[in-house]
Design a protein around this motif. Structure first.
Motif, mmCIF file in Angstrom:
data_model
loop_
_atom_site.group_PDB
_atom_site.id
_atom_site.type_symbol
_atom_site.label_atom_id
_atom_site.label_comp_id
_atom_site.label_asym_id
_atom_site.label_seq_id
_atom_site.Cartn_x
_atom_site.Cartn_y
_atom_site.Cartn_z
ATOM 1 N N UNK A 156 1.924 -16.167 14.063
ATOM 2 C CA UNK A 156 1.815 -17.461 14.744
ATOM 3 C C UNK A 156 1.231 -18.514 13.810
ATOM 4 N N UNK A 157 0.487 -18.059 12.787
ATOM 5 C CA UNK A 157 -0.183 -18.979 11.880
ATOM 6 C C UNK A 157 0.373 -18.942 10.457
ATOM 7 N N UNK A 158 0.872 -17.783 10.028
ATOM 8 C CA UNK A 158 1.399 -17.622 8.669
ATOM 9 C C UNK A 158 2.915 -17.459 8.744
ATOM 10 N N UNK A 159 3.627 -18.140 7.886
ATOM 11 C CA UNK A 159 5.079 -18.040 7.906
ATOM 12 C C UNK A 159 5.529 -16.600 7.672
ATOM 13 N N UNK A 160 6.474 -16.104 8.469
ATOM 14 C CA UNK A 160 6.957 -14.726 8.290
ATOM 15 C C UNK A 160 7.456 -14.438 6.881
ATOM 16 N N UNK A 161 8.055 -15.422 6.202
ATOM 17 C CA UNK A 161 8.577 -15.204 4.855
ATOM 18 C C UNK A 161 7.453 -14.950 3.851
ATOM 19 N N UNK A 162 6.215 -15.297 4.210
ATOM 20 C CA UNK A 162 5.054 -14.998 3.373
ATOM 21 C C UNK A 162 4.378 -13.720 3.858
ATOM 22 N N UNK A 163 4.239 -13.607 5.170
ATOM 23 C CA UNK A 163 3.462 -12.504 5.736
ATOM 24 C C UNK A 163 4.156 -11.145 5.548
ATOM 25 N N UNK A 164 5.422 -11.047 5.925
ATOM 26 C CA UNK A 164 6.135 -9.764 5.807
ATOM 27 C C UNK A 164 6.165 -9.229 4.368
ATOM 28 N N UNK A 165 6.620 -10.025 3.388
ATOM 29 C CA UNK A 165 6.658 -9.506 2.020
ATOM 30 C C UNK A 165 5.291 -9.136 1.447
ATOM 31 N N UNK A 166 4.266 -9.907 1.817
ATOM 32 C CA UNK A 166 2.917 -9.585 1.331
ATOM 33 C C UNK A 166 2.476 -8.216 1.836
ATOM 34 N N UNK A 167 2.743 -7.951 3.106
ATOM 35 C CA UNK A 167 2.419 -6.636 3.658
ATOM 36 C C UNK A 167 3.206 -5.538 2.958
ATOM 37 N N UNK A 168 4.450 -5.829 2.620
ATOM 38 C CA UNK A 168 5.283 -4.835 1.936
ATOM 39 C C UNK A 168 4.722 -4.475 0.563
ATOM 40 N N UNK A 169 4.301 -5.481 -0.185
ATOM 41 C CA UNK A 169 3.725 -5.225 -1.508
ATOM 42 C C UNK A 169 2.473 -4.351 -1.385
ATOM 43 N N UNK A 170 1.664 -4.630 -0.363
ATOM 44 C CA UNK A 170 0.430 -3.863 -0.165
ATOM 45 C C UNK A 170 0.731 -2.407 0.163
ATOM 46 N N UNK A 171 1.678 -2.172 1.107
ATOM 47 C CA UNK A 171 1.928 -0.774 1.463
ATOM 48 C C UNK A 171 2.691 -0.039 0.362
ATOM 49 N N UNK A 172 3.466 -0.742 -0.446
ATOM 50 C CA UNK A 172 4.148 -0.106 -1.572
ATOM 51 C C UNK A 172 3.123 0.423 -2.576
ATOM 52 N N UNK A 173 2.098 -0.391 -2.845
ATOM 53 C CA UNK A 173 1.056 0.045 -3.762
ATOM 54 C C UNK A 173 0.301 1.259 -3.240
ATOM 55 N N UNK A 174 0.011 1.261 -1.953
ATOM 56 C CA UNK A 174 -0.705 2.394 -1.356
ATOM 57 C C UNK A 174 0.168 3.646 -1.316
ATOM 58 N N UNK A 175 1.464 3.464 -1.135
ATOM 59 C CA UNK A 175 2.375 4.612 -1.151
ATOM 60 C C UNK A 175 2.355 5.277 -2.521
ATOM 61 N N UNK A 176 2.418 4.468 -3.573
ATOM 62 C CA UNK A 176 2.381 5.027 -4.927
ATOM 63 C C UNK A 176 1.033 5.686 -5.216
ATOM 64 N N UNK A 177 -0.040 5.133 -4.610
ATOM 65 C CA UNK A 177 -1.361 5.729 -4.813
ATOM 66 C C UNK A 177 -1.441 7.128 -4.214
ATOM 67 N N UNK A 178 -0.633 7.394 -3.184
ATOM 68 C CA UNK A 178 -0.627 8.718 -2.553
ATOM 69 C C UNK A 178 -0.193 9.787 -3.539
ATOM 70 N N UNK A 179 0.631 9.418 -4.517
ATOM 71 C CA UNK A 179 1.091 10.389 -5.512
ATOM 72 C C UNK A 179 -0.064 10.963 -6.326
ATOM 73 N N UNK A 180 -1.173 10.237 -6.414
ATOM 74 C CA UNK A 180 -2.314 10.718 -7.185
ATOM 75 C C UNK A 180 -3.372 11.416 -6.359
ATOM 76 N N UNK A 181 -3.112 11.611 -5.056
ATOM 77 C CA UNK A 181 -4.106 12.237 -4.171
ATOM 78 C C UNK A 181 -4.410 13.666 -4.615
ATOM 79 N N UNK A 182 -5.688 14.026 -4.498
ATOM 80 C CA UNK A 182 -6.119 15.373 -4.894
ATOM 81 C C UNK A 182 -6.658 16.192 -3.732
ATOM 82 N N UNK A 183 -6.679 15.603 -2.526
ATOM 83 C CA UNK A 183 -7.185 16.326 -1.356
ATOM 84 C C UNK A 183 -6.651 15.677 -0.085
ATOM 85 N N UNK A 184 -6.617 16.420 1.013
ATOM 86 C CA UNK A 184 -6.191 15.828 2.287
ATOM 87 C C UNK A 184 -7.062 14.645 2.689
#
Length: 481
Positions: free
Chosen positions: A89-117
């Motif tokens: 309602x406050x942030x344009x979707x064209x900014x909000x959606x892609x920003x969230x995507x970049x954040x979760x992409x980084x966290x997904x790649x970080x999962x590859x380095x996990x050493x414990x549950x």
């Protein structure tokens, strides 16, 4: 009937330029949202693929730790629902959606380095907050652009894209496990998360550049001024108020929409438990006699989302064609949940019956598209902020219950039969049919009241016009005298 069906397929777009506008919207909105949801689900469900492909052994998982991780994800996903939709309602979707995507992409790649549950739990919590923007946010956007006759098909296509991510994830994991397991010292399941994160980034760039936002604030270069005006005219004019205020909260909780649709999706979310908790994969992994290969563990369960895709597209198209009778899916879910659960309870040692029941249960996924389209239909004449909050609250409520429901009834330690879960499924399926009937009653009552109010307004305006004409005529006579 034939002419009606042809008219339906064309979308009944009669305004000049409307057909061209819809084609542009379909291309730019659906291409981005569907690919975003596909990648969202790919990231989300590949944890289960990784679990049965070596992660369990490499990280020394114990008991129901997989369910605990999924619960932590659900908690984060739940907490993010309403804030993310309010943010739109406050942030344009064209900014909000892609920003969230970049954040979760980084966290997904970080999962590859996990050493414990435990480290995966922390990553998945924050990943869930960013991923929570996709599903409810897209349904809000679809309801902002499309009419009631167009919405079901688009919601169905969008939901099917997420199921495709679930289905294809198994095949991707199989391919990565065969071709990259051990490369550069990384196990195949770790490569899965690296690749998932990398392929998300190009779509985020596409969204930054070309997503059209909403009709009222779009600056999309591919839409003409006439098309922008037409887009605004296609949706009802409603009053607006900021969603962050005490007045708005009182208004929100004083309507029946919030309560009925939130409870509807809480019940519906639990009718998806067979599929959302990957019971077929867990059943195969813990089968008392059969031993399945890694490829089989990843590939056989893909039949469940495949059934879900067919069912979603079928019911979304059918309910559009029937004039928005979304409630029909509620009754289908009730029947499916009772019968599939009864099959598994009646034949606990039959592998073929278990496979057949779990595949059939995949058809319940149809409720995702139709129920959120139903909410958009009913709330079309209410303010956008209320629609955004109700849609977000639906998913928030469902995930809040699912955070503990999956552990209580579908924990991995209950495999392979999940007897407790079968009885729970029968209960929620019956509740689904009952609640659907109640919601239909509320909708009909509201529509009748709206018709009466509209008729009263029309009569008042007519009387006012007549009085105005009479007064004008009297003044003219007086002037002549």
């Amino acid at each position: 009937m034939t002419s009606k069906f042809v008219q339906y397929l064309r979308g009944d777009q009669n305004a000049p330029g409307e057909r061209k506008l819809i084609q542009k919207l379909d291309f730019f909105i659906l291409s981005f949202c569907c690919l975003m949801y596909f990648l969202n689900y790919l990231d989300r469900t590949n944890l289960n693929n990784a679990y049965v492909s070596g992660m369990k052994e490499d990280l020394n998982f114990k008991g129901n730790q997989l369910n605990q991780i999924n619960t932590v994800f659900t908690v984060g996903y739940t907490l993010g629902q309403v804030p993310c939709n309010i943010a739109l309602y406050y942030v344009k979707p064209k900014i909000f959606f892609p920003t969230c995507m970049v954040a979760w992409a980084g966290l997904t790649m970080a999962t590859a380095g996990a050493q414990s549950p435990r480290s995966i739990m922390a990553i998945r919590f924050f990943q869930a907050i960013f991923e929570s923007s996709t599903f409810v946010g897209t349904h809000y956007i679809l309801g902002s652009w499309y009419t009631e006759k167009e919405l079901g098909k688009r919601s169905g296509i969008f939901t099917a894209s997420g199921l495709a991510g679930t289905m294809i994830g198994g095949f991707i994991q199989t391919g990565i496990h065969k071709s990259m397991d051990g490369r550069n010292g990384l196990a195949g399941w770790r490569w899965l998360f690296v690749i998932d994160g990398i392929i998300t980034l190009p779509l985020a760039i596409y969204g930054f550049l070309l997503f059209p936002d909403t009709p009222k604030n779009t600056k999309a270069p591919y839409l003409t001024a006439e098309e922008k005006a037409l887009a605004i005219s296609r949706v009802p004019k409603v009053s607006q108020r900021t969603p962050i205020s005490l007045t708005f909260l009182k208004h929100c909780f004083s309507t029946w929409y919030w309560y009925f649709f939130t409870i509807l999706w809480i019940i519906a979310g639990e009718t998806e438990s067979f599929s959302s908790n990957a019971l077929l994969a867990l059943y195969m992994k813990s089968h008392p006699t059969n031993k399945y290969t890694v490829s089989q563990l990843n590939n056989y369960p893909t039949g469940v989302p495949a059934v879900g895709i067919v069912s979603t597209l079928f019911w979304a198209t059918l309910t559009d064609f029937l004039g928005g009778k979304r409630y029909l899916v509620g009754y289908w879910i009730g029947i499916t949940g009772v019968i599939t659960s009864a099959m598994i309870l009646a034949y606990p040692n039959s592998t073929s019956v278990h496979f057949g029941a779990y595949y059939w249960a995949g058809s319940v996924y149809a409720c995702q598209a139709t129920f959120f389209a139903w909410a958009n239909d009913v709330l079309r004449y209410e303010e956008d902020s209320l629609r955004a909050v109700v849609i977000a609250s639906m998913n928030m409520g469902s995930n809040a219950i699912n955070a503990w429901w999956s552990i209580v009834f579908y924990g991995a330690n209950f495999a392979p039969r999940f007897t407790r879960g079968m009885w729970a499924m029968i209960a929620v399926s019956i509740a689904m049919a009952i609640w659907t009937a109640l919601l239909v009653w509320m909708q009909v009552r509201t529509e009748k009241r709206r018709e009466v109010e509209s008729a009263a307004v029309a009569v008042a305006e007519k009387e006012q016009n007549i009085a105005g004409v009479g007064e004008k005529g009297g003044n003219e006579i007086g002037e002549k005298v």
